[in-house]
Design a protein around this motif. Structure first.
Motif, mmCIF file in Angstrom:
data_model
loop_
_atom_site.group_PDB
_atom_site.id
_atom_site.type_symbol
_atom_site.label_atom_id
_atom_site.label_comp_id
_atom_site.label_asym_id
_atom_site.label_seq_id
_atom_site.Cartn_x
_atom_site.Cartn_y
_atom_site.Cartn_z
ATOM 1 N N ALA A 134 -31.549 -1.274 -8.606
ATOM 2 C CA ALA A 134 -32.292 -0.018 -8.762
ATOM 3 C C ALA A 134 -31.914 0.835 -7.372
ATOM 4 O O ALA A 134 -31.653 1.933 -7.639
ATOM 5 C CB ALA A 134 -33.703 -0.252 -8.458
ATOM 6 N N ASP A 146 -40.081 -6.779 -11.339
ATOM 7 C CA ASP A 146 -39.859 -5.450 -11.573
ATOM 8 C C ASP A 146 -39.072 -4.637 -10.722
ATOM 9 O O ASP A 146 -39.603 -4.013 -9.921
ATOM 10 C CB ASP A 146 -41.221 -5.022 -12.203
ATOM 11 C CG ASP A 146 -41.347 -3.615 -12.833
ATOM 12 O OD1 ASP A 146 -39.920 -2.917 -13.021
ATOM 13 O OD2 ASP A 146 -42.022 -3.024 -13.314
ATOM 14 N N PHE A 150 -39.801 10.308 -8.466
ATOM 15 C CA PHE A 150 -38.472 9.958 -9.242
ATOM 16 C C PHE A 150 -38.866 10.627 -10.732
ATOM 17 O O PHE A 150 -37.714 11.008 -11.615
ATOM 18 C CB PHE A 150 -38.464 8.524 -9.345
ATOM 19 C CG PHE A 150 -37.847 8.052 -8.043
ATOM 20 C CD1 PHE A 150 -36.653 8.221 -7.505
ATOM 21 C CD2 PHE A 150 -38.940 7.431 -7.151
ATOM 22 C CE1 PHE A 150 -36.114 7.737 -6.187
ATOM 23 C CE2 PHE A 150 -38.425 7.289 -5.714
ATOM 24 C CZ PHE A 150 -37.143 7.170 -5.354
ATOM 25 N N ARG A 186 -44.375 2.051 -1.166
ATOM 26 C CA ARG A 186 -44.253 2.263 -2.625
ATOM 27 C C ARG A 186 -44.736 3.893 -2.669
ATOM 28 O O ARG A 186 -44.441 4.615 -3.057
ATOM 29 C CB ARG A 186 -44.570 1.431 -3.422
ATOM 30 C CG ARG A 186 -44.854 2.001 -4.781
ATOM 31 C CD ARG A 186 -45.619 0.960 -5.713
ATOM 32 N NE ARG A 186 -45.568 1.509 -7.246
ATOM 33 C CZ ARG A 186 -44.511 1.121 -8.011
ATOM 34 N NH1 ARG A 186 -43.379 0.343 -7.692
ATOM 35 N NH2 ARG A 186 -44.278 1.971 -9.284
ATOM 36 N N TYR A 195 -30.260 4.040 -8.735
ATOM 37 C CA TYR A 195 -30.872 5.405 -7.975
ATOM 38 C C TYR A 195 -30.454 6.188 -7.028
ATOM 39 O O TYR A 195 -30.208 7.261 -6.965
ATOM 40 C CB TYR A 195 -32.578 5.047 -8.170
ATOM 41 C CG TYR A 195 -33.280 5.232 -9.359
ATOM 42 C CD1 TYR A 195 -33.282 4.132 -9.973
ATOM 43 C CD2 TYR A 195 -34.002 5.983 -9.503
ATOM 44 C CE1 TYR A 195 -34.063 4.017 -11.272
ATOM 45 C CE2 TYR A 195 -34.609 6.270 -10.860
ATOM 46 C CZ TYR A 195 -34.737 4.767 -11.614
ATOM 47 O OH TYR A 195 -35.594 4.738 -12.766
ATOM 48 N N GLN A 196 -30.246 5.445 -5.859
ATOM 49 C CA GLN A 196 -29.887 6.024 -4.522
ATOM 50 C C GLN A 196 -28.358 6.306 -4.576
ATOM 51 O O GLN A 196 -27.739 7.375 -3.824
ATOM 52 C CB GLN A 196 -30.315 5.165 -3.401
ATOM 53 C CG GLN A 196 -31.540 5.340 -2.983
ATOM 54 C CD GLN A 196 -32.840 4.994 -3.895
ATOM 55 O OE1 GLN A 196 -32.570 3.890 -4.676
ATOM 56 N NE2 GLN A 196 -33.694 5.789 -4.378
ATOM 57 N N LEU A 241 -36.858 1.571 1.231
ATOM 58 C CA LEU A 241 -36.806 0.819 0.124
ATOM 59 C C LEU A 241 -36.319 -0.377 0.485
ATOM 60 O O LEU A 241 -36.695 -1.614 -0.148
ATOM 61 C CB LEU A 241 -35.976 1.269 -1.021
ATOM 62 C CG LEU A 241 -36.545 2.509 -1.620
ATOM 63 C CD1 LEU A 241 -35.346 3.430 -2.400
ATOM 64 C CD2 LEU A 241 -37.543 2.051 -2.800
ATOM 65 N N ASP A 268 -36.843 5.431 -15.613
ATOM 66 C CA ASP A 268 -38.305 5.575 -15.747
ATOM 67 C C ASP A 268 -38.523 5.905 -17.318
ATOM 68 O O ASP A 268 -37.603 6.820 -17.719
ATOM 69 C CB ASP A 268 -38.757 6.856 -14.863
ATOM 70 C CG ASP A 268 -38.442 6.480 -13.476
ATOM 71 O OD1 ASP A 268 -37.442 6.629 -12.799
ATOM 72 O OD2 ASP A 268 -39.579 5.925 -12.894
ATOM 73 N N PHE A 302 -35.084 -4.485 -8.555
ATOM 74 C CA PHE A 302 -34.656 -5.225 -7.397
ATOM 75 C C PHE A 302 -33.276 -4.443 -6.965
ATOM 76 O O PHE A 302 -33.207 -3.063 -7.132
ATOM 77 C CB PHE A 302 -34.289 -6.822 -7.603
ATOM 78 C CG PHE A 302 -33.986 -7.677 -6.294
ATOM 79 C CD1 PHE A 302 -35.109 -7.659 -5.482
ATOM 80 C CD2 PHE A 302 -32.924 -8.303 -6.003
ATOM 81 C CE1 PHE A 302 -35.039 -8.606 -4.347
ATOM 82 C CE2 PHE A 302 -32.533 -8.951 -4.997
ATOM 83 C CZ PHE A 302 -33.900 -9.048 -4.114
HETATM 84 P P1 TMP Z 1 -41.295 1.544 -11.239
HETATM 85 O O1 TMP Z 1 -42.145 3.142 -11.927
HETATM 86 O O2 TMP Z 1 -40.335 1.219 -12.235
HETATM 87 O O3 TMP Z 1 -42.142 0.753 -10.695
HETATM 88 O O4 TMP Z 1 -40.365 2.292 -10.188
HETATM 89 C C1 TMP Z 1 -40.667 2.815 -8.953
HETATM 90 C C2 TMP Z 1 -39.691 4.121 -8.860
HETATM 91 O O5 TMP Z 1 -38.819 3.636 -7.591
HETATM 92 C C3 TMP Z 1 -38.599 4.286 -9.922
HETATM 93 O O6 TMP Z 1 -38.621 5.769 -10.045
HETATM 94 C C4 TMP Z 1 -37.435 3.759 -9.359
HETATM 95 C C5 TMP Z 1 -37.530 3.924 -8.027
HETATM 96 N N1 TMP Z 1 -36.691 3.043 -7.083
HETATM 97 C C6 TMP Z 1 -35.348 3.432 -6.510
HETATM 98 O O7 TMP Z 1 -35.218 4.616 -6.526
HETATM 99 N N2 TMP Z 1 -34.651 2.508 -5.683
HETATM 100 C C7 TMP Z 1 -35.044 1.107 -5.600
HETATM 101 O O8 TMP Z 1 -34.591 0.426 -5.047
HETATM 102 C C8 TMP Z 1 -36.251 0.678 -6.218
HETATM 103 C C9 TMP Z 1 -36.775 -0.706 -6.047
HETATM 104 C C10 TMP Z 1 -37.103 1.560 -7.100
#
Ligand code: TMP
Length: 204
Positions: free
Chosen positions: A97, A92, A152, A50, A101-102, A67, A12, A94
């Motif tokens: 992420a 943006d 996040f 979302r 992240y997870q 997700l 982010d 896939f």
């Molecule tokens: P964005 O702000 O770039 O649109 O992304 C939304 C948030 O979702 C960002 O903090 C990362 C998180 N995310 C995950 O944690 N896991 C995922 O698989 C995806 C697609 C997004």
């Protein structure tokens, strides 16, 4: 290598959205039939998910499964049909992420996540992934102006450092798919590098 499914990743505050919007304009100007979309999101169900995932506290397994439900819907309703129609898809975020992240960020088992991501993707994978790389200190400064950071964006620097290192590990493991851009450079420099990287890989 040609690419028609392109995904964009980064922690982010890496400036991803600005660069994707500029690339989108560039591709439209060169008459590319382009579908711009995002995750989580891209469909009515995905956008509802979302809202929950970004704003509502939940167990980590619920976060992962929501997700992935958003991704399965997105692949079925948007990405696969667009690719079948010969369009270029700009997505943006896939599956990388989810791994970053997870997996790296929250500590969910990577092998399990890869298996689940494979289920949600059902054979649809980006041929090019652009990683906008910035250290967490830089992203924190960029996020500082946000009035209401989401779940996040509110995470600590150590979380973002794990996510960043995860992304870099994913990029190192698949150098033929990833392009890593130093997103601490001036905005116009990064956009120029992005456009050059995409133009050399697009068919036609
Ligand atoms: P964005 O702000 O770039 O649109 O992304 C939304 C948030 O979702 C960002 O903090 C990362 C998180 N995310 C995950 O944690 N896991 C995922 O698989 C995806 C697609 C997004």
């Amino acid at each position: 290598m040609t690419a028609s499914f392109i995904s964009f990743e980064g922690i982010d505050g890496a400036g991803k959205s600005t660069h994707i919007a500029r690339l989108h304009e560039h591709l439209l100007a060169r008459n590319t039939d382009v579908c711009l979309t995002r995750e989580p999101g891209g469909t009515p169900l995905g956008e509802a998910i979302r809202g929950w995932v970004l704003n509502q506290g939940m167990a980590i397994d619920s976060e992962v499964l929501l997700l992935l439900a958003a991704r399965a819907e997105h692949v079925a309703q948007v990405i696969r049909p667009a690719l079948a129609a010969g369009r270029t898809v700009l997505c943006d975020r896939f599956s990388d992420a989810t791994l970053a992240y997870q997996g790296y960020g929250r500590g969910v088992d990577l092998a399990r996540l890869r298996q689940l991501c494979g289920w949600a993707e059902s054979g649809v994978r980006p041929s090019l992934t652009v990683l906008f790389d910035v250290p967490p200190e830089v992203s924190r400064d960029r996020l500082a102006g946000l009035k209401t950071p989401d779940r996040f964006e509110s995470e600590q620097a150590a979380f973002f450092e794990r996510v960043r290192q995860g992304y870099l590990a994913l990029a190192a493991a698949e150098p033929e798919r990833f392009v890593v851009l130093d997103a601490t450079q001036p905005l116009d420099t990064v956009t120029a590098q992005l456009i050059a990287a995409v133009d050399t890989r697009l068919p036609g």
